[in-house]
Design a protein around this motif. Structure first.
Motif, short mmCIF file in Angstrom:
data_model
loop_
_atom_site.label_atom_id
_atom_site.label_comp_id
_atom_site.label_asym_id
_atom_site.label_seq_id
_atom_site.Cartn_x
_atom_site.Cartn_y
_atom_site.Cartn_z
N HIS A 60 1.04 -1.22 0.01
CA HIS A 60 -0.13 -0.06 -0.02
C HIS A 60 0.74 1.33 -0.06
CE1 HIS A 60 0.24 0.89 4.25
NE2 HIS A 60 -0.67 1.68 4.17
N HIS A 72 5.12 9.12 9.65
CA HIS A 72 4.88 8.24 10.75
C HIS A 72 5.05 6.98 10.52
CE1 HIS A 72 0.53 6.92 10.52
NE2 HIS A 72 0.62 7.80 9.56
N TRP A 153 -5.61 -0.23 7.35
CA TRP A 153 -5.04 0.52 6.41
C TRP A 153 -5.08 -0.39 4.95
CZ3 TRP A 153 0.06 2.25 9.19
CH2 TRP A 153 -0.24 3.20 10.06
N ASP A 158 -9.29 3.65 6.68
CA ASP A 158 -8.23 3.07 8.07
C ASP A 158 -8.88 3.30 9.20
OD1 ASP A 158 -7.02 3.95 5.40
OD2 ASP A 158 -5.42 4.68 6.22
N TYR A 352 -11.72 11.48 10.24
CA TYR A 352 -11.34 10.24 9.34
C TYR A 352 -12.38 9.16 9.42
CZ TYR A 352 -6.87 8.55 7.48
OH TYR A 352 -5.91 7.89 6.70
C1 DGY Z 1 -1.70 6.86 7.69
O1 DGY Z 1 -0.71 7.34 7.41
O2 DGY Z 1 -2.56 7.06 8.41
C2 DGY Z 1 -2.15 6.16 6.24
O3 DGY Z 1 -3.55 6.00 6.30
C3 DGY Z 1 -1.60 4.68 6.26
O4 DGY Z 1 -1.91 4.13 5.14
#
Ligand code: DGY
Length: 426
Positions: A60, A72, A153, A158, A352
């Motif tokens: 991904h 991160h 993810w 996510d 999100y």
């Molecule tokens: C994140 O960095 O939060 C992404 O969604 C990971 O794919």
């Protein structure tokens, strides 16, 4: 925005928040870019295959060292080089994302002159076939037709609530202690993703650190499905991921036929099983995820269920029923469906995947509605999505379903790309 996010042959979803190449994000980017620069769109897709694992897995994230912003969930978290016997030639994550690549390949190819299309298809097909074969071999060893995802993810959504439940018990002791003490601010200070976007628009801190733990556990079992199952780690037959796979299989057949190549018989058989299994997805009411360990349907209704329309195999009466629910006031305000119904306990308009509208999800739904013959509803959703972006003046990652306000990354390339496609394709 797409130019500004260009990382040199591929597009960063967001220069600050997501400064590498992401799998399904780049597929959306290619679908939009084909209208203005078809060769650049083809390059976007080919660049994904540089990160393909020898096993066929398409990761991904393909990490791109030239870009300086710290990210991160960096290569150190995934530890792919040490964990996997045959690692890819570049740094990558260890999980995949919804398999939208065949869709992107077919769309880009359709925008090319015939000879060029043939060359593009022939170049991309071996990797694409290997990816679909990997999905079946690795993620559906029992030939149920529905493949499993092993990390939120991978779902592309996510922070979706079913995964919060699935990973709750994996929270490390320190995270539990902080959570029980109601002191999440300690964790907020330790996370890096809240520098680019306010923390309240991202996943909650305790859940983020739990996902890091899940990633570590996956790394420890070398990202192998048999081993992670033996270790009792979660696996979910995600309804959105499988909907994308159903459509991708169809597009893969079209691309292979155009290129005059035959798909392997085993793969064709698996693809048929998926299509047949997916036709039953409404048997339990609203399309929902299934726990692959127990076969139990998960209770949460999320926008992923509507992607059944995008799969394109529902009988017309069922597609009509689902489209009716999509535009019901429980899901849709002015700008297409929220990611959770307005009455869900976890609903939050700016966080999100807990409420916001996502233009890239709307793109999938517009396409699915259109192919189901629901042209007026497709046009309505297309118009509402275009209006959402125009009114905000920026290509945000997601938007409030209540007032249309933008949230998340303000420079989100997939939003820019689907906006382009919605404008050009009609
Ligand atoms: C994140 O960095 O939060 C992404 O969604 C990971 O794919």
């Amino acid at each position: 925005m797409l130019r500004a996010n260009d990382g040199g042959g591929f597009t960063r979803p967001s220069a600050r928040l997501y400064p590498h190449q992401w799998l399904w994000d780049s597929c959306f980017v290619a679908i939009g870019l084909r209208h203005v620069d078809v060769e650049r769109a083809a390059g976007e897709v080919l660049s994904l295959f540089v990160g393909q694992w020898p096993s066929g897995m398409l990761p991904h994230i393909r990490f791109c060292p030239a870009i300086g912003e710290p990210y991160h969930a960096d290569p150190g978290l995934w530890g792919v080089r040490d964990a996997v016997e045959a690692p890819p030639v570049v740094e990558t994550s260890g999980v995949t994302q919804p398999p939208l690549v065949a869709e992107a390949v077919a769309r880009v190819g359709a925008a090319m002159p015939a000879r060029r299309r043939l060359a593009f298809y022939r170049r991309v097909l071996p990797g694409l076939v290997a990816y679909h074969e990997w999905l079946y071999r690795e993620r559906d060893p029992e030939n149920t037709g529905l493949v499993s995802v092993v990390h939120p993810w991978e779902s592309g959504m996510d922070d979706t609530p079913p995964w919060s439940d699935a990973v709750r018990d994996l929270a490390p002791a320190k995270v539990r202690a902080v959570r029980d003490a109601g002191d999440l601010d300690v964790l907020e200070g330790l996370r890096r993703d809240n520098k680019a976007v306010p923390a309240q628009e991202r996943i909650a801190a305790d859940e983020l650190f739990t996902l890091y733990e899940l990633t570590g556990r996956l790394r420890a079992v070398r990202y192998r499905f048999d081993e992670l199952r033996a270790a009792g780690l979660p696996s979910i037959r995600d309804v959105g991921f499988n909907a994308v796979l159903v459509r991708a299989n169809r597009q893969l057949e079209t691309v292979a036929a155009d290129a005059g190549l035959e798909l392997p018989t085993g793969l064709l058989r698996a693809m048929r099983t998926t299509r047949d299994a997916f036709r039953n997805v409404l048997a339990g009411g609203f399309p929902r995820h299934q726990d692959a360990r127990t076969g139990r349907l998960l209770p949460d209704e999320t926008v992923a269920g509507f992607l059944a329309l995008y799969a394109g195999v529902l009988p017309p009466e069922q597609a009509g029923r689902l489209a009716g629910q999509l535009f019901d006031a429980r899901w849709t305000g002015r700008y297409g469906p929220a990611s959770l119904p307005f009455d869900a306990p976890a609903f939050d308009p700016g966080r999100y995947w807990r409420g916001p509208v996502w233009p890239m999800v709307n793109w999938l739904l517009v396409d699915g509605l259109r192919r189901s013959g629901r042209v007026a509803e497709a046009r309505r959703l297309r118009d509402e999505t275009v209006e959402l972006v125009v009114r905000s003046g920026r290509t945000y990652e997601y938007y409030s379903p209540v007032d249309g306000g933008g949230h998340g990354a303000p420079d989100f390339a997939p939003t820019a790309a689907v906006f382009l496609d919605m404008i050009y394709a009609e």
